[in-house]
Design an enzyme around this catalytic site. Structure first.
Site, PDB file in Angstrom:
ATOM      1  N   GLU A 359     -10.294  70.048  12.735  1.00  0.00           N
ATOM      2  CA  GLU A 359      -9.237  70.522  13.639  1.00  0.00           C
ATOM      3  C   GLU A 359      -9.858  70.760  15.012  1.00  0.00           C
ATOM      4  OE1 GLU A 359      -5.913  71.313  12.941  1.00  0.00           O
ATOM      5  OE2 GLU A 359      -5.914  71.070  10.750  1.00  0.00           O
TER       6      GLU A 359
HETATM    7 ZN   LIG Z   1      -2.746  68.219  11.594  1.00  0.00          ZN
END
Ligand SMILES: [Zn+2]
Length: 841
Positions: A359
């Site tokens: 992320e």
């Molecule tokens: Zn995502």
């Protein structure tokens, strides 16, 4: 994972938000440190609207679309293709961020191929919206013979790991496969840009080290896994699906495309590049860890690879990249788990990859996309691109540096499968932080047995095969565990390389409610219990019968009736429903003896025969003199979520999408037979004119079908049935047992169902179609709230699905379960469709 940590920060915030929110709709807020939900409770808030992609979603349920793409070819590398160029689209949401718009990708990849014999670009499929999905391969040039040798070695690793282990030429010459998947969530853009930067560097670098690296590696990049979402600035694809929840189901072309890439390339390491978590987040994940993994072989690489990626982002020197969150190291159990196989990296682990979600940090989507100044958005997007590129480069370095052990461990994963070895017991401290809370294992059954002959069995077998699970067919009748099976019965011998994947799809699953306070996403699924086919586990015994390998399920369709006789079709499967809708569309007069049986006139035999062939459905002979009421194709107005709309259209229903806004704008309900309400329609938010239209619809006996909290609220406000909905905990989900009682949904439904934010109904004045079983949760996560309410114990024996007559004389059915959830529980479709036909009168 440090258990001495109390539930603070991330976990506490998430839990508090989940508990404080209305339990029926409780999605955590969209702040940088919380996760984004996909196709979860927010499904109830926004009704799907017609889109070209949804309208084109009319694939035949029986068919797992064959892949047009294969890694195996007679070509060496490069295998270059001039990619078709898409028209300029000034609306592409990437442009504002200074990132590459979709229409510039093909020109860029074409130019890179022209400039470098290290780069190959291919189209591996199309998105739901019809856009090309690109796979770029970067490697040193290979003659065709060398590419064929690589193909043979890759197959040998899976098919005969012992031989692969002994093969010194393989050990020295097998090119390290690494796969990077970018932009699976369309509004998490920069994985694409970071990956393109790495491709460009590898393509153009003139140093010897890069050349040597590419001589011993293949880098595969799916440049954008979601072009529809990238262009539109949405998480979902053009059909409204979160692709990163679809890997066990494979309902979407984007997830099927990367499924074929992971099977074809068999990567040692893979990254799935996402955003935005405030701080860069790099898996490995927290427990609960999926119980079917060879987790020791994973974590021994996943943790050091994550630490290497963390160092790489620290070296970027931004204050925003001073550290990463590594959930395994930094979070408490349940905060960021790897339990369900619906996520790309978790799915890839079953194919031998060390899979990581990454992320990237700085939010540029949703409200920030609209509200932040362009220069700030571009500053963030620039840092995010640097982070994506740095994590990819670090993973390439890890894979190259550790290629010998990665190869040995992938071989070992497949060897254990073939050998049927017990799940590994991993000692504390196996890697730093590994403790009892990380220890998950399972007992694999010896075989699964799937009786043939139904569309559901054929669909399941084709799905298993498409996922690289090996299936055989018995060549004779046989008996195992005291049960007799016919020849042609499918057998999944669990001594196979990808036994973990076979088991994670076919097993019932496990109730993990007591293990952690909350989970990231679904905790239950089961192709064995929810896909409509009978699946028997044989725990210790492999059936003693000659078998043949299966590459495609045998046809199941038939017309078993004398010529001139009316035909009968039982609505047991979504394909049966599809066949009925196809016949109705052709103007054939069908009759219905009760909710579940349709009579087809003898004159439509040729149409029925054709549908039996394409859909695998079985027509029988209607008893002579069968009457039944004639019915038409229902006219349906539906305020439903995107996944429900997709399934309705898969089953061939003609659906007009509506919502509060659409009705308030004056949508006409005259001519509508049934109104479906599960998403984005609030009776109390209707303006007086729209409310009058709904009241008039109900007063003339219009049918109603509702699902979930939004549907139950509509039922109460519009006074449809006198049933009161009680909400289970909002984040509860999983596979439940049900008892079937009613004649509409209850007749012919399986003994299991699926729930997400479950409801049950109290009161009188309606018929109970289905009840929750005693101790209803089979697999998943469903806790009571603090005071001992809203839990499975409270739901036990309560009405899960009810039917009845409205004050206007119409038929109504209320679902507290999730029969169409994410197009997964295919065995529940027919019960929903029977309800729909019944409410349509
Ligand atoms: Zn995502």
């Amino acid at each position: 994972m440090d258990l001495s940590r109390t539930l603070t920060g991330f976990g506490a915030a998430l839990l508090a938000t989940a508990l404080l929110a209305n339990p029926a709709t409780g999605a955590p807020g969209d702040t940088p440190s919380t996760r984004d939900f996909g196709n979860g409770p927010e499904r109830n808030e926004i009704a799907a609207v017609d889109s070209a992609a949804a309208l084109s979603a009319r694939t035949l349920l029986a068919e797992e679309p064959a892949s047009a793409w294969s890694l195996q070819s007679r070509q060496g590398y490069p295998r270059q293709n001039t990619l078709p160029v898409w028209p300029d689209n000034p609306e592409d949401r990437s442009i504002k961020l200074g990132l590459i718009p979709y229409h510039e990708m093909a020109p860029k990849l074409n130019a890179l191929q022209q400039a470098s014999d290290r780069v190959s670009a291919e189209i591996i499929g199309k998105s739901a919206g019809g856009r090309d999905l690109y796979l770029v391969t970067v490697t040193a040039p290979e003659p065709a013979g060398e590419a064929a040798r690589q193909d043979r070695w890759r197959a040998l690793i899976e098919d005969n790991p012992a031989a692969a282990k002994r093969d010194r030429a393989l050990r020295n010459g097998y090119k390290t496969p690494v796969w990077i998947n970018a932009n699976i969530h369309g509004n998490e853009w920069e994985g694409t840009d970071g990956a393109l930067r790495v491709i460009e560097r590898l393509a153009t670098a003139t140093d010897a080290a890069t050349g040597d690296f590419l001589g011993r590696s293949r880098v595969y990049v799916t440049v954008t896994n979601n072009p529809d979402g990238r262009i539109a600035g949405t998480r979902a694809n053009g059909a409204g699906f979160d692709i990163n929840r679809d890997h066990a189901t494979g309902s979407q072309p984007e997830s099927r495309a990367v499924r074929d890439v992971v099977i074809g390339t068999q990567p040692f390491v893979m990254l799935d590049e996402h955003g935005y978590t405030g701080t860069t987040l790099i898996e490995p994940a927290t427990p609960p860890h999926g119980q079917n993994y060879e987790y020791d072989l994973y974590i021994k690489h996943a943790l050091p690879n994550a630490l290497g990626m963390e160092k790489a982002i620290q070296r970027l020197g931004y204050p925003e990249t001073a550290a990463a969150d590594i959930p395994f190291r930094d979070y408490v159990p349940g905060d960021w788990d790897d339990w369900p196989p619906i996520f790309t990296p978790m799915y890839a682990m079953y194919h031998g990859a060390i899979g990581h979600t990454v992320e990237i940090p700085l939010r540029v989507n949703n409200a920030d996309y609209t509200n932040l100044p362009v220069e700030e958005l571009r500053r963030r997007a620039g840092i995010n691109t640097d982070v994506a590129a740095a994590t990819i480069e670090a993973a390439l370095t890890y894979a190259d540096t550790n290629r010998a052990t990665l190869l040995a461990d992938q071989i070992e994963q497949f060897r254990r499968g073939w050998a049927g070895e017990a799940s590994p017991e991993i000692p504390d401290g196996f890697v730093p932080g590994f403790g009892p809370e990380d220890r998950y294992s399972t007992t694999f059954p010896r075989a699964y047995v799937i009786p043939a002959g139904t569309p559901a069995a054929a669909r399941l077998v084709d799905h298993l095969i498409a996922n690289d699970v090996r299936v055989t067919r018995a060549r004779h009748d046989f008996t195992v565990n005291g049960r007799r099976y016919a020849d042609g019965t499918y057998i999944v011998d669990m001594h196979q390389p990808k036994r973990g994947l076979a088991n994670v799809l076919l097993e019932a699953g496990r109730d993990i409610s007591d293990l952690v306070p909350q989970m990231y996403d679904i905790s239950g699924w089961s192709h064995g219990l929810l896909w409509g086919a009978r699946v028997d586990a044989s725990l210790r015994t492999l059936p003693r019968v000659h078998t043949s390998p299966v590459t495609r399920a045998a046809p199941t369709g038939s017309v078993d009736a004398p010529r001139g006789r009316d035909l009968s079709l039982s609505l047991c499967d979504g394909n049966d429903v599809r066949a009925v809708n196809e016949l109705l569309t052709r103007g054939i007069k069908l009759r219905r003896t009760h909710a579940g049986t349709v009579v087809v006139p003898a004159g439509a035999r040729s149409e029925a025969t054709a549908l039996a062939k394409t859909l695998g459905v079985r027509f029988g002979a209607a008893p002579r003199g069968t009457e039944g009421e004639v019915f038409d194709q229902p006219v349906i107005a539906a305020a439903v979520s995107a996944d429900e709309l997709f399934v309705l259209r898969e089953m061939g229903f003609e659906v007009r999408t509506v919502s509060t806004a659409v009705l308030n704008a004056g949508a006409d309900l005259s001519g509508v037979d049934t109104l479906i309400v599960s998403s984005g329609l609030s009776y109390t938010a209707l303006n007086p004119t729209a409310r009058a239209a709904v009241d008039a619809f109900l007063a003339r006996g219009g049918g109603v079908l509702t699902r979930g909290a939004t549907g139950a609220a509509f039922n109460a406000a519009a006074k449809v049935l006198p049933a009161t909905a009680v909400a289970g905990r909002g984040d509860a989900n999983g596979v439940v047992t049900v008892t079937n009682e009613g004649a509409v949904v209850g007749a012919g439904s399986p003994p299991n169902s699926f729930v997400y934010s479950p409801l049950w109904f109290t009161g009188t004045g309606f018929t109970v179609e289905q009840r929750y079983g005693t101790g209803p949760l089979v697999a998943g996560h469903w806790l009571p709230t603090g005071t001992g309410t809203n839990g499975p114990a409270q739901a036990a024996g309560q009405a899960a699905v009810v039917s009845g007559t409205t004050p206007g004389g119409g038929n109504a059915v209320l679902f507290g379960t999730e029969p169409l959830f994410r197009a997964h529980p295919k065995g529940l479709y027919a019960g929903y469709a029977r309800a729909l036909f019944w409410t349509a009168g």
